[in-house]
Design a protein around this motif. Structure first.
Motif, mmCIF file in Angstrom:
data_model
loop_
_atom_site.group_PDB
_atom_site.id
_atom_site.type_symbol
_atom_site.label_atom_id
_atom_site.label_comp_id
_atom_site.label_asym_id
_atom_site.label_seq_id
_atom_site.Cartn_x
_atom_site.Cartn_y
_atom_site.Cartn_z
ATOM 1 N N GLY A 141 0.593 -1.364 -0.143
ATOM 2 C CA GLY A 141 0.312 -0.336 -0.274
ATOM 3 C C GLY A 141 0.988 0.870 0.008
ATOM 4 O O GLY A 141 0.348 1.904 -0.166
ATOM 5 N N LEU A 142 1.697 1.087 0.423
ATOM 6 C CA LEU A 142 2.872 2.241 0.694
ATOM 7 C C LEU A 142 3.727 2.764 -0.877
ATOM 8 O O LEU A 142 3.114 3.614 -1.125
ATOM 9 C CB LEU A 142 3.655 2.381 1.779
ATOM 10 N N ASP A 143 4.163 1.644 -1.309
ATOM 11 C CA ASP A 143 4.977 1.563 -2.457
ATOM 12 C C ASP A 143 4.830 1.147 -3.579
ATOM 13 O O ASP A 143 5.826 0.438 -4.421
ATOM 14 C CB ASP A 143 6.103 2.182 -2.215
ATOM 15 N N GLY A 144 4.118 -0.255 -3.324
ATOM 16 C CA GLY A 144 3.345 -1.344 -4.684
ATOM 17 C C GLY A 144 3.556 -1.056 -6.328
ATOM 18 O O GLY A 144 3.592 -1.637 -6.996
ATOM 19 N N HIS A 145 3.166 0.677 -6.147
ATOM 20 C CA HIS A 145 3.274 1.481 -7.608
ATOM 21 C C HIS A 145 4.535 2.214 -7.934
ATOM 22 O O HIS A 145 4.878 1.966 -9.165
ATOM 23 C CB HIS A 145 2.126 2.307 -7.809
ATOM 24 N N ARG A 146 5.292 2.079 -7.056
ATOM 25 C CA ARG A 146 6.530 2.960 -7.723
ATOM 26 C C ARG A 146 7.766 1.186 -8.389
ATOM 27 O O ARG A 146 7.719 -0.264 -8.255
ATOM 28 C CB ARG A 146 7.741 2.823 -6.209
ATOM 29 N N PHE A 147 8.260 1.334 -9.243
ATOM 30 C CA PHE A 147 9.133 0.893 -9.808
ATOM 31 C C PHE A 147 9.863 0.445 -9.139
ATOM 32 O O PHE A 147 10.967 1.053 -8.393
ATOM 33 C CB PHE A 147 9.410 0.746 -10.907
ATOM 34 N N GLY A 148 10.723 -0.780 -9.133
ATOM 35 C CA GLY A 148 12.186 -1.077 -8.635
ATOM 36 C C GLY A 148 12.319 -1.754 -7.240
ATOM 37 O O GLY A 148 10.755 -2.017 -7.120
ATOM 38 N N ILE A 149 12.791 -2.007 -6.257
ATOM 39 C CA ILE A 149 12.909 -3.707 -5.091
ATOM 40 C C ILE A 149 13.208 -2.152 -3.929
ATOM 41 O O ILE A 149 13.912 -1.232 -4.081
ATOM 42 C CB ILE A 149 13.990 -4.021 -5.599
ATOM 43 N N PRO A 150 11.816 -2.627 -3.183
ATOM 44 C CA PRO A 150 11.643 -1.587 -1.955
ATOM 45 C C PRO A 150 13.163 -1.359 -0.998
ATOM 46 O O PRO A 150 14.114 -2.881 -0.939
ATOM 47 C CB PRO A 150 10.433 -2.793 -1.333
ATOM 48 N N LEU A 151 14.224 -0.447 -1.108
ATOM 49 C CA LEU A 151 15.006 -0.443 0.263
ATOM 50 C C LEU A 151 14.788 -0.479 1.540
ATOM 51 O O LEU A 151 13.908 0.269 1.450
ATOM 52 C CB LEU A 151 15.737 0.774 -0.290
ATOM 53 N N PRO A 152 14.980 -1.457 2.313
ATOM 54 C CA PRO A 152 14.244 -1.095 3.550
ATOM 55 C C PRO A 152 14.930 0.175 4.404
ATOM 56 O O PRO A 152 16.606 0.322 4.327
ATOM 57 C CB PRO A 152 15.197 -3.011 3.996
ATOM 58 N N SER A 153 14.152 0.496 5.253
ATOM 59 C CA SER A 153 15.094 1.735 5.532
ATOM 60 C C SER A 153 14.140 2.053 7.017
ATOM 61 O O SER A 153 12.950 1.490 7.480
ATOM 62 C CB SER A 153 14.331 3.288 4.852
ATOM 63 N N ARG A 154 14.507 2.669 7.612
ATOM 64 C CA ARG A 154 13.498 2.769 9.284
ATOM 65 C C ARG A 154 12.497 3.891 8.898
ATOM 66 O O ARG A 154 11.257 2.812 9.536
ATOM 67 C CB ARG A 154 14.762 3.154 10.329
ATOM 68 N N LYS A 155 12.437 4.828 8.341
ATOM 69 C CA LYS A 155 11.523 5.458 8.063
ATOM 70 C C LYS A 155 10.161 3.915 7.179
ATOM 71 O O LYS A 155 8.441 4.493 7.217
ATOM 72 C CB LYS A 155 11.895 6.166 7.339
ATOM 73 N N ARG A 156 10.605 3.600 6.560
ATOM 74 C CA ARG A 156 9.578 2.449 5.624
ATOM 75 C C ARG A 156 8.923 1.667 7.060
ATOM 76 O O ARG A 156 8.238 2.021 7.173
ATOM 77 C CB ARG A 156 10.318 2.459 4.911
ATOM 78 N N ARG A 157 9.841 1.135 7.561
ATOM 79 C CA ARG A 157 9.777 0.451 8.680
ATOM 80 C C ARG A 157 8.751 1.022 9.865
ATOM 81 O O ARG A 157 7.757 0.709 10.390
ATOM 82 C CB ARG A 157 10.003 -0.687 9.495
ATOM 83 N N GLN A 158 8.732 2.443 9.990
ATOM 84 C CA GLN A 158 8.313 2.659 11.233
ATOM 85 C C GLN A 158 6.650 3.343 10.800
ATOM 86 O O GLN A 158 5.411 2.889 11.253
ATOM 87 C CB GLN A 158 9.527 4.231 11.129
ATOM 88 N N GLN A 159 6.924 3.555 9.250
ATOM 89 C CA GLN A 159 5.321 4.067 8.185
ATOM 90 C C GLN A 159 4.725 2.570 8.670
ATOM 91 O O GLN A 159 3.334 3.054 9.090
ATOM 92 C CB GLN A 159 5.700 4.180 7.108
ATOM 93 N N ILE A 160 5.499 1.951 7.973
ATOM 94 C CA ILE A 160 4.550 -0.020 8.338
ATOM 95 C C ILE A 160 3.574 -0.033 9.530
ATOM 96 O O ILE A 160 2.533 -0.333 10.029
ATOM 97 C CB ILE A 160 4.738 -0.927 7.620
ATOM 98 N N ASP A 161 4.929 -0.037 10.232
ATOM 99 C CA ASP A 161 4.174 -0.088 11.883
ATOM 100 C C ASP A 161 3.546 0.628 13.053
ATOM 101 O O ASP A 161 2.534 -0.025 12.848
ATOM 102 C CB ASP A 161 5.435 0.098 12.784
ATOM 103 N N GLU A 162 4.090 1.782 12.277
ATOM 104 C CA GLU A 162 2.213 2.213 13.097
ATOM 105 C C GLU A 162 1.135 2.722 12.531
ATOM 106 O O GLU A 162 -0.094 2.236 13.099
ATOM 107 C CB GLU A 162 2.994 4.320 12.261
ATOM 108 N N VAL A 163 1.076 2.091 10.992
ATOM 109 C CA VAL A 163 -0.526 1.742 10.071
ATOM 110 C C VAL A 163 -0.509 -0.024 10.735
ATOM 111 O O VAL A 163 -2.228 -0.114 11.102
ATOM 112 C CB VAL A 163 -1.026 1.757 8.373
ATOM 113 N N LEU A 164 0.662 -0.481 11.139
ATOM 114 C CA LEU A 164 -0.352 -2.136 11.312
ATOM 115 C C LEU A 164 -0.718 -1.449 12.894
ATOM 116 O O LEU A 164 -1.921 -2.159 13.789
ATOM 117 C CB LEU A 164 1.322 -2.842 11.775
ATOM 118 N N SER A 165 -0.281 -0.955 13.689
ATOM 119 C CA SER A 165 -0.502 -0.579 15.177
ATOM 120 C C SER A 165 -2.531 -0.005 15.573
ATOM 121 O O SER A 165 -2.726 0.226 16.348
ATOM 122 C CB SER A 165 0.248 -0.302 16.016
#
Ligand SMILES: Nc1ncnc2c1ncn2[C@@H]1O[C@H](COP(=O)(O)OP(=O)(O)OP(=O)(O)O)[C@@H](O)[C@H]1O
Ligand SMILES: [Mg+2]
Lengths: 278, 286
Positions: free
Chosen positions: A101-125
Motif C-alpha cells: 500500500g505504501l509503494d507497491g505502485h513504484r518501480f524497483g525493489i523496495p530498500l529497507p529503511s527505518r522510515k519505511r518500517r516505521q510507517q508500516i508499524d504505525e499503520v499496523l498498530s
C-alpha cells in the motif's frame, strides 16, 4: 458540523450498452463521515466505487474529490478490496502485504529503511495488527487479513476510504470488530469512509449516513430517515416494508421475491432466528 | 578421495564446452529461480510448463530453415507468451495455453518430419545436452538473461502488488494487463534460454522446483528468492557435473535433484504455529 466536502458526485450516470446501471446519483460526502453503501445484488455498488476510484468514467455527470477532478490512481482514495484468497504458503509476511500500500505502485525493489518500517508499524498498530506483523500472511484468519487490507489502504493517508463488502466471509463478531475499527480510524483521522455491505445491521451503530442503492437510483441520509418503508418503496418502485426487530433492521419485499428472499436470508443468517415473516 | 575425483573430475572445466555449459547454466539457474517465484505467486505454472514445449517447436523449425535454434526458441516462446497474454481472459489462461501448446506441438511435429536426420538434435533439445551451448550462444544467453533480470527488478513491486491484490493495484493506477503481458514475455525468454541447457521437457522443473521448495522454509520474500537462487544454482551445477560423469541427460538430473530437494523441504518442514508477538503498545480503547 461544518466539515469540508471531500467527495461530490454530480448527477452521475453509468450505462453499459443500453443498460442503465446508475442513474442520476447526486451526493456529497464530508470529511470523517461514515457512509454505509447498501443495496441488493447488481444494484451498482461496485460500479459506483469504480467510478470514485477513477477506474470507470461515468457516462453522465461529473465527480470531484476535495474539489478536484478524479484521476486514475488517486492517492487520496484508499481502496480495500474484498477478502483475498491467498495460498497458505504465500511467501509474504503480513508487513510485506501492507507495504504494498505504501509503494507497491513504484518501480524497483523496495530498500529497507527505518522510515519505511516505521510507517508500516504505525499503520499496523492503528489496525491492531502489530502482533502478527511478521506472520505468514496466507495463514492468518479472514478477519486478520481484512485488517491488513485496511492497513494497506491507509498508508497513503487517503481522504476517502472505500471498502467493498469487507464483511462478507466474516463471522458476526469479526464483522462488528472491523466496523468499529474502521469507524474509529475514520473519526480519528478525518477520513470519509464508504463501506459496501449487503446487511446493514453491523453498521447501524457506526454509520453516520446510509446510501441506499436500488434500481440504479440512490437515496442518502440518516438511517432513521432513509430506512423507512415509504422511502425504500419509492426507490424500488414497489411496496417494500422495513421491519425493526430487537434493534435490527430488516427490509422485506412485497410481491417481488428476489429482494424478499435475499434480505430475509441475510437477516436470518445474522440474527439467528429473530426473523418474523408476516 | 579417488571417489570424489570420480565425481568432480579435475579436467572437467578444461573442456571449453563444459565452461560454456556452466556459464549458461548459472545464468539460467538464477533467472529461472526468480521467475519461478512470480510464476508460483501468480498461478502461471501451466503456462510455464507449456512454453518450453512451444519453444521446442520453434527450435525444430529453426533447424529446418537452417538458422540458429536459439532464435527459433525465442520467437516461438515469446509469441506463445504473447498469445496466451492477449487471448487469455483476466486471470484465466488455462484453456488458451492448452490451445497454443497444441498448435505449436503440431507445427513442431511437422517440422521434425520434414527435416530428416533430426532425431539426435531433437533428443538433445528435449533432454538437454552438455555440448548444447556454443561460445557465442553463451553471450546471447547472458544478454537475454541480464535483460530479464533487469526487467524483473524494475517491475518487482508492481508485479508483487498485482499478483497479490489485483484490484488494489489496479485502483492505484497499475495497468494489470500490460504488466501481465510483460511478465509472460519474460517467462517466454527465460524458457527459451533454459531449453538449450536443460532441455524442453524438464526445464519446467528448474523454474518451479526451487521456488516451490522455499515456500516450506521461509515466508520472507527476499530470503525466499535468495534461497530459490541458491537451490537452483546447486541443482544446475550438480546436474552438469553428474551428466559429465555419466553421460546421462542433464534434464534427468535437474528434475531428479529438484524433486529430491523439494521432498526433503516439504517433509522436514516444521509447521510452526503462527507466533503472535505481544504488542508493546497499550490496547486502544474502542
Ligand atoms: N463492465 C461491465 N459491463 C457490463 N455490465 C456490467 C459491467 N460491470 C457491471 N455490470 C453490470 O452492472 C450491474 C451492477 O453491477 P455491480 O457489480 O456494480 O453490482 P453490485 O451492487 O456491486 O452487486 P453485488 O452486490 O453483487 O456485488 C450488474 O448488473 C452488472 O452485470
Ligand atoms: Mg459488488
Amino acid at each position: 458540523m461544518n466539515r469540508e466536502t471531500v467527495l461530490e458526485l454530480n448527477h452521475i450516470g453509468v450505462q453499459f450498452g443500453n443498460r442503465k446501471v446508475l442513474d442520476d446519483i447526486h451526493v456529497q460526502v464530508k470529511a470523517g463521515e461514515f457512509i454505509g453503501l447498501i443495496g441488493p445484488n447488481g444494484a451498482g455498488k461496485t460500479t459506483l466505487l469504480r467510478v470514485i476510484l477513477g477506474l470507470l468514467s461515468p457516462t453522465k455527470g461529473s465527480l470531484q474529490i476535495s474539489g478536484k477532478p478524479v484521476l486514475h490512481g488517486n492517492r487520496a482514495v484508499g481502496y480495500v478490496p474484498q477478502k483475498i484468497h491467498l495460498d497458505p504458503n504465500t511467501p509474504l509476511r503480513a508487513r510485506d502485504l501492507v507495504g504494498l500500500g505504501l509503494d507497491g505502485h513504484r518501480f524497483g525493489i523496495p530498500l529497507p529503511s527505518r522510515k519505511r518500517r516505521q510507517q508500516i508499524d504505525e499503520v499496523l498498530s492503528a489496525v491492531d495488527a502489530l502482533s502478527f506483523a511478521d506472520a505468514p500472511v496466507g495463514r492468518l484468519s479472514g478477519g486478520e487479513q481484512q485488517r491488513l487490507l485496511i492497513a494497506q489502504a491507509l498508508l497513503t493517508n487517503p481522504r476517502i476510504l472505500l471498502l467493498d463488502e469487507p464483511l462478507s466471509n466474516l463471522d458476526i463478531r469479526s464483522a462488528y470488530e472491523v466496523v468499529r475499527l474502521v469507524s474509529r480510524i475514520g473519526r480519528e483521522k478525518g477520513i470519509a469512509v464508504i463501506m459496501v455491505a449487503h446487511d446493514m445491521n453491523p453498521l447501524l451503530s457506526s454509520m453516520d449516513k446510509v446510501l441506499y442503492l436500488a434500481k440504479g437510483h440512490a437515496v442518502m441520509g440518516e438511517v432513521e430517515n432513509v430506512i423507512q418503508s415509504d422511502v425504500l418503496s419509492e426507490l424500488y418502485g414497489y411496496e417494500v416494508e422495513v421491519l425493526r426487530v430487537r434493534g435490527r433492521v430488516l427490509v422485506v419485499g412485497g410481491e417481488e421475491t428476489d429482494l424478499d428472499v435475499l434480505d430475509l436470508v441475510e437477516g436470518s443468517h445474522c440474527n439467528g432466528g429473530d426473523v418474523m415473516i408476516q | 578421495m579417488s571417489f570424489l575425483f570420480q565425481i568432480f573430475q579435475p579436467n572437467m572445466l578444461s573442456q571449453p564446452f563444459m565452461v560454456n555449459a556452466f556459464l549458461s547454466g548459472s545464468i539460467v539457474a538464477v533467472l529461472a529461480a526468480i521467475v519461478g517465484f512470480f510464476v508460483i505467486l501468480r498461478g502461471y505454472t501451466f503456462a510455464a510448463h507449456a512454453l518450453p514445449k512451444i519453444g521446442f517447436a520453434g527450435a525444430s523449425g529453426a533447424v529446418m530453415f537452417g538458422v540458429n535454434p536459439l532464435i527459433g526458441l525465442v520467437v516461438f516462446a515469446v509469441s506463445g507468451a504473447l498469445s496466451i497474454g492477449l487471448l487469455g481472459k483476466r486471470g484465466r489462461h488455462d484453456v488458451i495455453t492448452a490451445l497454443v501448446l497444441v498448435v505449436a506441438l503440431g507445427t513442431g511435429a511437422l517440422f521434425l518430419v520434414i527435416t530428416d536426420n533430426y532425431a539426435t538434435g531433437a533428443y538433445a533439445l528435449l533432454f538437454g545436452q552438455l555440448v548444447g551451448v556454443s561460445g557465442s550462444e553463451v553471450v546471447e544467453i547472458a544478454i537475454l538473461g541480464v535483460i530479464c533480470i533487469g526487467v524483473l527488478s524494475f517491475l518487482y513491486r508492481p508485479l508483487l502488488f498485482a499478483s497479490i491484490l489485483q484490484e488494489g493495484a489496479e485502483a492505484r493506477g497499475i495497468s494489470i494487463r500490460l504488466l501481465g503481458m510483460v511478465f509472460l514475455v519474460v517467462v517466454g525468454i527465460t524458457t527459451a534460454i533454459t531449453v538449450p541447457v536443460v532441455g524442453a521437457l524438464l526445464s519446467f522443473s528448474l523454474m518451479i522446483g526451487p521456488a516451490a521448495t522455499t515456500q516450506y522454509v521461509t515466508h520472507h520474500p527476499f530470503r525466499s528468492m535468495g534461497l530459490s537462487v541458491s537451490i537452483s544454482l546447486f541443482t544446475v551445477w550438480s546436474a552438469l557435473t553428474l551428466a559429465y560423469d555419466t553421460g546421462w541427460p542433464i534434464g534427468f538430473f535437474v528434475a531428479a535433484i529438484s524433486a529430491i530437494i523439494y521432498c526433503l523441504a516439504r517433509f522436514t518442514a516444521k509447521r510452526n504455529p503462527i507466533t503472535f508477538v505481544r504488542s508493546q503498545m497499550k490496547p486502544k480503547n474502542l
